[in-house]
Design a protein around this motif. Structure first.
Motif, PDB file in Angstrom:
ATOM      1  N   HIS A  44       0.854  -1.204   0.000  1.00 36.64           N
ATOM      2  CA  HIS A  44       0.000   0.000   0.000  1.00 36.64           C
ATOM      3  C   HIS A  44       0.886   1.249   0.000  1.00 36.64           C
ATOM      4  N   ILE A  45       1.789   1.243  -0.908  1.00 40.31           N
ATOM      5  CA  ILE A  45       2.813   2.283  -0.970  1.00 40.31           C
ATOM      6  C   ILE A  45       2.208   3.582  -1.506  1.00 40.31           C
ATOM      7  N   ASN A  90      10.672  -1.645  -0.752  1.00 43.41           N
ATOM      8  CA  ASN A  90      10.026  -2.690  -1.565  1.00 43.41           C
ATOM      9  C   ASN A  90       9.661  -3.894  -0.711  1.00 43.41           C
ATOM     10  N   LEU A  91      10.520  -4.182   0.290  1.00 45.53           N
ATOM     11  CA  LEU A  91      10.325  -5.366   1.135  1.00 45.53           C
ATOM     12  C   LEU A  91      10.010  -5.002   2.579  1.00 45.53           C
ATOM     13  N   ASN A  92      10.342  -3.794   2.962  1.00 49.84           N
ATOM     14  CA  ASN A  92      10.304  -3.420   4.388  1.00 49.84           C
ATOM     15  C   ASN A  92       9.338  -2.258   4.638  1.00 49.84           C
ATOM     16  N   ALA A  93       8.345  -2.106   3.746  1.00 51.26           N
ATOM     17  CA  ALA A  93       7.454  -0.937   3.852  1.00 51.26           C
ATOM     18  C   ALA A  93       6.671  -0.948   5.157  1.00 51.26           C
ATOM     19  N   ALA A  94       6.204  -2.118   5.569  1.00 50.22           N
ATOM     20  CA  ALA A  94       5.358  -2.169   6.763  1.00 50.22           C
ATOM     21  C   ALA A  94       6.131  -1.655   7.974  1.00 50.22           C
ATOM     22  N   ARG A  95       7.399  -2.105   8.085  1.00 48.31           N
ATOM     23  CA  ARG A  95       8.202  -1.686   9.247  1.00 48.31           C
ATOM     24  C   ARG A  95       8.506  -0.181   9.171  1.00 48.31           C
ATOM     25  N   ALA A  96       8.798   0.305   7.962  1.00 49.32           N
ATOM     26  CA  ALA A  96       9.095   1.743   7.812  1.00 49.32           C
ATOM     27  C   ALA A  96       7.858   2.584   8.110  1.00 49.32           C
ATOM     28  N   LYS A  97       6.702   2.107   7.657  1.00 48.23           N
ATOM     29  CA  LYS A  97       5.463   2.858   7.944  1.00 48.23           C
ATOM     30  C   LYS A  97       5.184   2.875   9.441  1.00 48.23           C
ATOM     31  N   ALA A  98       5.429   1.725  10.097  1.00 45.86           N
ATOM     32  CA  ALA A  98       5.211   1.657  11.545  1.00 45.86           C
ATOM     33  C   ALA A  98       6.167   2.615  12.256  1.00 45.86           C
ATOM     34  N   GLU A  99       7.368   2.716  11.734  1.00 45.75           N
ATOM     35  CA  GLU A  99       8.331   3.636  12.353  1.00 45.75           C
ATOM     36  C   GLU A  99       7.853   5.084  12.214  1.00 45.75           C
ATOM     37  N   ILE A 100       7.357   5.437  11.037  1.00 49.58           N
ATOM     38  CA  ILE A 100       6.867   6.809  10.823  1.00 49.58           C
ATOM     39  C   ILE A 100       5.672   7.068  11.751  1.00 49.58           C
ATOM     40  N   ALA A 101       4.786   6.077  11.861  1.00 52.43           N
ATOM     41  CA  ALA A 101       3.603   6.250  12.729  1.00 52.43           C
ATOM     42  C   ALA A 101       4.034   6.406  14.187  1.00 52.43           C
ATOM     43  N   ALA A 102       5.021   5.606  14.602  1.00 55.95           N
ATOM     44  CA  ALA A 102       5.501   5.700  15.983  1.00 55.95           C
ATOM     45  C   ALA A 102       6.124   7.069  16.225  1.00 55.95           C
ATOM     46  N   TYR A 103       6.854   7.551  15.227  1.00 53.52           N
ATOM     47  CA  TYR A 103       7.450   8.898  15.366  1.00 53.52           C
ATOM     48  C   TYR A 103       6.344   9.943  15.527  1.00 53.52           C
ATOM     49  N   GLU A 104       5.331   9.826  14.689  1.00 49.24           N
ATOM     50  CA  GLU A 104       4.251  10.826  14.751  1.00 49.24           C
ATOM     51  C   GLU A 104       3.467  10.733  16.063  1.00 49.24           C
ATOM     52  N   ASP A 136       6.434   8.145  20.053  1.00 48.54           N
ATOM     53  CA  ASP A 136       6.971   6.970  20.744  1.00 48.54           C
ATOM     54  C   ASP A 136       8.388   6.680  20.228  1.00 48.54           C
ATOM     55  N   MET A 137       9.356   7.416  20.744  1.00 45.17           N
ATOM     56  CA  MET A 137      10.728   7.308  20.224  1.00 45.17           C
ATOM     57  C   MET A 137      11.380   5.958  20.528  1.00 45.17           C
ATOM     58  N   LYS A 138      10.933   5.322  21.615  1.00 39.53           N
ATOM     59  CA  LYS A 138      11.490   4.003  21.942  1.00 39.53           C
ATOM     60  C   LYS A 138      11.147   3.021  20.813  1.00 39.53           C
ATOM     61  N   LYS A 139       9.878   3.100  20.390  1.00 36.11           N
ATOM     62  CA  LYS A 139       9.432   2.204  19.316  1.00 36.11           C
ATOM     63  C   LYS A 139      10.130   2.556  17.990  1.00 36.11           C
ATOM     64  N   VAL A 140      10.306   3.857  17.751  1.00 38.15           N
ATOM     65  CA  VAL A 140      11.011   4.287  16.530  1.00 38.15           C
ATOM     66  C   VAL A 140      12.393   3.632  16.499  1.00 38.15           C
ATOM     67  N   PHE A 141      13.089   3.694  17.622  1.00 40.31           N
ATOM     68  CA  PHE A 141      14.443   3.136  17.694  1.00 40.31           C
ATOM     69  C   PHE A 141      14.421   1.626  17.450  1.00 40.31           C
ATOM     70  N   GLU A 142      13.460   0.969  18.115  1.00 39.46           N
ATOM     71  CA  GLU A 142      13.403  -0.503  17.979  1.00 39.46           C
ATOM     72  C   GLU A 142      13.133  -0.911  16.524  1.00 39.46           C
ATOM     73  N   LEU A 143      12.226  -0.188  15.872  1.00 36.67           N
ATOM     74  CA  LEU A 143      11.899  -0.532  14.479  1.00 36.67           C
ATOM     75  C   LEU A 143      13.083  -0.249  13.554  1.00 36.67           C
ATOM     76  N   GLN A 144      13.741   0.897  13.785  1.00 39.73           N
ATOM     77  CA  GLN A 144      14.900   1.209  12.934  1.00 39.73           C
ATOM     78  C   GLN A 144      16.019   0.196  13.174  1.00 39.73           C
TER      79      GLN A 144
END
Ligand code: NGF
Length: 289
Positions: free
Chosen positions: A35-36, A207-221, A224-232
């Motif tokens: 869902h890019i 291409n392969l990691n969109a879900a994790r990157a989207k979750a990171e952006i959502a966590a940032y918004e 939740d910086m702890k979650k941002v760090f864990e996802l990155q």
């Protein structure tokens, strides 16, 4: 809302000809599964600087056709051959692309005036917007804040795809040009670019990691910086494993593990060895499955 774009890969057959069905499968995966927000067509990840003019056109056409309006599209038309860049820009616009992008002319250490003239000529007579593709490590061209300001004087130049780890320049660009679009391009440093007000990210690994990157952006918004760090952190283990295994062929091999027939990379890029295949399988099992 910050946007996420996958840098589309070009699928090749074993004989290095374009594999149309492979490109279509990757476009569909990005739209249906990731869902890019959009696709960046014909950039570094598309192995475009190794393609003929006709092959580059073919890739734009296949991507445009298969996307069928379901995602934003950006055609990267830059070339050290200005005649080719102009021809590609005109072709992309005629196909229906609303946004193009161009790497500055490279190899000959052009002056800034020559670079500015290149962008102005690409855009002359075209009803289209352009995003500068700044990637100093590969192009050898580093643009200063003052030079960006001069390029941005052309109202058709709406922003930059910033594949550069100079975060001071990124912050100064954001501050000086609040209305220009900035898409960050180093996937493994997304965490550092988010607080600097980027409009989104464009990269190969989405291409392969969109879900994790989207979750990171959502966590940032959500703050939740702890979650941002864990996802990155997980993303970076995945990205570094891909780089260690030869990134472009390996992205395609992981796609194959998922049943998406992404084909081969084009020589002089490597064809997969047994070791690369085993590495990609492991990456898939560890980070994607
Ligand atoms: O491929 C490179 C070379 N960078 C890409 C991206 O910025 C450019 C990046 O996603 C791109 O995708 C394109 O023009 O098609 C990296 O592959 C990723 O961060 C792993 O290092 O720098």
């Amino acid at each position: 809302m910050k946007k996420l774009y996958s840098a589309l890969m070009t699928a090749f057959n074993e004989d290095d000809t374009i594999n149309e069905s492979g490109i279509r499968e990757m476009v569909r995966y990005n739209i249906d599964h990731n869902h890019i927000d959009g696709l960046y067509v014909g950039g570094s990840t598309g192995e475009s600087f190794m393609l003929s003019t006709e092959e580059r056109k073919q890739a734009y056409k296949i991507a445009y056709d298969e996307t069928a309006g379901k995602a934003d599209l950006i055609a990267q038309v830059g070339s050290v051959n200005l005649t080719e860049a102009k021809e590609l820009a005109k072709y992309a616009v005629e196909l229906g692309y609303k946004t193009i992008s161009a790497v500055p002319p490279f190899y000959y250490h052009f002056t800034f005036d020559q670079i500015k003239n290149y962008y102005d000529q690409i855009l002359e007579g075209l009803d289209v917007q352009l995003i500068i593709y700044s990637i100093p490590a590969l192009s050898g061209v580093t643009l200063s804040l003052t030079e960006f300001a001069k390029l941005f004087e052309n109202p058709k130049i709406i922003g930059v795809k910033y594949t550069n780890n100079d975060f001071l320049l990124l912050q100064r660009l954001r501050s000086a040009f609040p209305d220009k679009k900035i898409y960050f391009g180093t996937d493994e440093m997304l965490i550092s670019a988010l607080p600097l007000g980027i409009d989104g990210a464009i990269g190969s690994t989405f291409n392969l990691n969109a879900a994790r990157a989207k979750a990171e952006i959502a966590a940032y918004e959500a703050g939740d910086m702890k979650k941002v760090f864990e996802l990155q952190d997980v993303s970076n283990k995945f990205i570094l494993a891909l780089i260690d295994n030869d990134i472009y062929p390996s992205l395609k091999l992981v796609f194959e593990e998922m049943g998406v027939h992404a084909g081969y990379s084009k020589a002089p890029m490597s064809k997969p060895t047994a070791q690369m295949r085993a590495g990609a399988k492991k990456i898939y099992e560890q980070y994607i499955k």
